[in-house]
Write an enzyme that holds these catalytic residues in place. Sequence first.
Site, PDB file in Angstrom:
ATOM      1  CD  GLU A  19     -12.440 -39.221  -3.596  1.00 39.22           C
ATOM      2  OE1 GLU A  19     -10.755 -39.528  -3.532  1.00 39.22           O
ATOM      3  OE2 GLU A  19     -11.132 -38.590  -1.708  1.00 39.22           O
ATOM      4  CD  GLU A  36      -5.274 -42.034   2.392  1.00 38.89           C
ATOM      5  OE1 GLU A  36      -5.706 -43.711   1.338  1.00 38.89           O
ATOM      6  OE2 GLU A  36      -5.490 -40.763   1.969  1.00 38.89           O
ATOM      7  CG  ASP A  83     -10.614 -42.463   3.202  1.00 40.00           C
ATOM      8  OD1 ASP A  83     -10.617 -43.997   2.188  1.00 40.00           O
ATOM      9  OD2 ASP A  83     -10.625 -41.600   2.069  1.00 40.00           O
TER      10      ASP A  83
HETATM   11  O1  GCW Z   1      -8.479 -41.967   0.731  1.00 37.96           O
HETATM   12  C1  GCW Z   1      -8.574 -41.989  -0.477  1.00 37.96           C
HETATM   13  C2  GCW Z   1      -7.380 -40.995  -1.362  1.00 37.96           C
HETATM   14  C3  GCW Z   1      -7.142 -41.062  -2.697  1.00 37.96           C
HETATM   15  C4  GCW Z   1      -8.031 -42.342  -2.566  1.00 37.96           C
HETATM   16  C5  GCW Z   1      -9.249 -42.285  -2.497  1.00 37.96           C
HETATM   17  C6  GCW Z   1      -9.956 -43.896  -2.972  1.00 37.96           C
HETATM   18  C7  GCW Z   1      -7.395 -43.292  -5.357  1.00 37.96           C
HETATM   19  O2  GCW Z   1      -6.881 -39.927   0.051  1.00 37.96           O
HETATM   20  O3  GCW Z   1      -6.115 -40.950  -2.634  1.00 37.96           O
HETATM   21  O4  GCW Z   1      -7.469 -42.663  -4.942  1.00 37.96           O
HETATM   22  O5  GCW Z   1      -9.284 -42.439  -1.170  1.00 37.96           O
HETATM   23  O6  GCW Z   1     -10.603 -44.477  -2.836  1.00 37.96           O
HETATM   24  O7  GCW Z   1     -10.268 -43.289  -4.316  1.00 37.96           O
END
Ligand code: GCW
Length: 651
Positions: free
Chosen positions: A267, A374, A346
């Site tokens: 990311e 989340e 995720d």
């Molecule tokens: O689920 C995603 C989130 C990000 C997060 C990322 C991760 C810390 O939307 O906000 O960043 O995973 O796990 O690194």
Amino acid sequence: MTFDACWLGGQRLPEVTIHASGALAQTIRAELRQTRRVRHDVEVALCTLGRLEETPLAAWVEQALPTDGLGDEGFVVVRRGNQLVVAAEAGRGLLYGYFYLLRYFEWMTGDFTVVERPAVPVRMLAHWDNLVPHPVMGAVERGYSGGSIFFRGGRVVQDLTRVRAYARLLASIGINAVVINNGNVHAAETRLITDHLADVSRMAAVFREYGIAIYLSVNFAAPIELSDLDTADPLDERVARWWSAAVGRVYDAVPDLGGFVVKADSENRPGPAAYGRHHADGANMLARALAPYKGTVYWRCFVYDCAQDWRDRSTDRARAAYDHFIPLDGLFDDNVVLQVKHGPLDFQVREAMSPLLGELQETRFALELQVTQEYTGQQKDLCYLGPWWREILQFDTSGGGGPTVAERTKAIVAVSNVGDDPNWTGHKLAQSNLYAYGRLAWDPAADPVSLLHEWAAATFAMDDRTRAELVSIMADSWRTYERYTAPLGVGFMVTPGTHYGPSVNGYEYSAWGTYHFADRNGVGVDRTVATGSGFTGQYPEPLASRYENVYSCPDELLLFFHHVPYDHVLQNGRTVLQHIYDTHFQGYEEVESMLTRWKAIADRFDPGTRDNITARLEGQLKNAREWRDQVNTYFYRLSGVPDASGRTIYR
Ligand code: GCW
């Protein structure tokens, strides 16, 4: 500063004598000074094994000791008549034994012997807290409970009272490691390992009192940002030397630091790929800097192409972690732990298991879970995740007779749901998720509903019937959440960015690799070897075939693995479309009933708790209604097929 005592509010103990020395014995003494007393004819002693002879039940304890020992963290509890002894080899075990006593004393009757040892050696909570609030993500990335309890005004908080209370809560559920900052390490946080060491050391001291090691998330590009080096190439000697020196200074400040957590080439975070190096090059370079201090690198496997073109059907995000890391298995140093999210996408409300959890053979790895909600209602919606985690931990990685995820993993990590709200978690009932996480990390076979009873009994003063009702309202809330949100494992129908509330096509044409491919005939992601991305081929047999075959694939994962027509008949006998309608109506009705049942008992709780929970459940009902109607209408409009039961679907 007033804040909730959570599950450590109301316990009482009789007089306790301690036969132990050392820092953690001091902590227990301090604990005991604050614990409310109850008159009781039982005489309680806590002791380390070396001083067993000073207690009346030495022989009984000896007999109970497992042949391979208790380890640093295990303990024995023996009661005979009016004598009760908690014994451990080391301070940490004694501390956990003390909290065990606190938790169960009220229920301890008759003679018994209990031996407790944690299933995995590292049980960690990761904080996505920012030293300086991020313009978009705020003080706590994906935090739904206010600001950070660690940082304020660009510094570690001066008054660590609340941090101490947190450490105590965590120790009481067996957590022994905390990452204090977000894996997305921005400019300010990059300096935690330089400018803020005195403060980090103060914080570490507080956690140390409760047997908890702290870890720091570090920026892989720190040498560039903090020195005049123009590279972070892990194979460049100067870079390695820079890290060694930096690590040396960190350990001067925190001699028992657990180590570093690294989100690299993930990311948009920097990593070794920029220099043509792979993850093992990057991880090992840091591991070698940490090795002299017995530190560990937790290297995250959340690596995928986040700049994907939705037109490109050859890239499948689910495949990415395995494709990146399996070829490197065996190349990592011993003090590297690969940190693997439970699902290949995720933290969705339902996903397949990450194949890495079964397939990494030569490398130590950690399972990563998400306590912060989340994708599961953001602590606005009630969603008790215990049953989901238990399923993940008990998942048979071989597909039959093989080791479970809990048996294979060397550490369990989860993203914390805690912030500086007076009740820590925003939704009072979300405290149960923190509690259940710790207890399941200690004992992955624990029953999630029993854990809820345990948590509720420790948290609220109430009669058994009220507790049973509360537990029953909460127990299935994860499945309820699953029912009114994205169906059959397809995931990601959430509002982009915030990830709360429905937006069926919100991520459909995005760069994040999160698609459902619904058209007028059908929906789902073809991840088969035969016609799709080939992801099913990352599993061993018989899992690979079970997922590959549309008839043996479990219903709840069908759309995760297959693109099927709406009239495809599930194993439960319903068509996919009718299942979508049914579960969405059902999910909404379940929330309605949760709210009604809660209102019937709400007055038995203190006004703060009552109002907090009532307001959140009312919000959840609105959210569930929105999900129900948007998802149902979306599929009705595409398919033109009405609900077989004639319920209202808006056109
Ligand atoms: O689920 C995603 C989130 C990000 C997060 C990322 C991760 C810390 O939307 O906000 O960043 O995973 O796990 O690194």
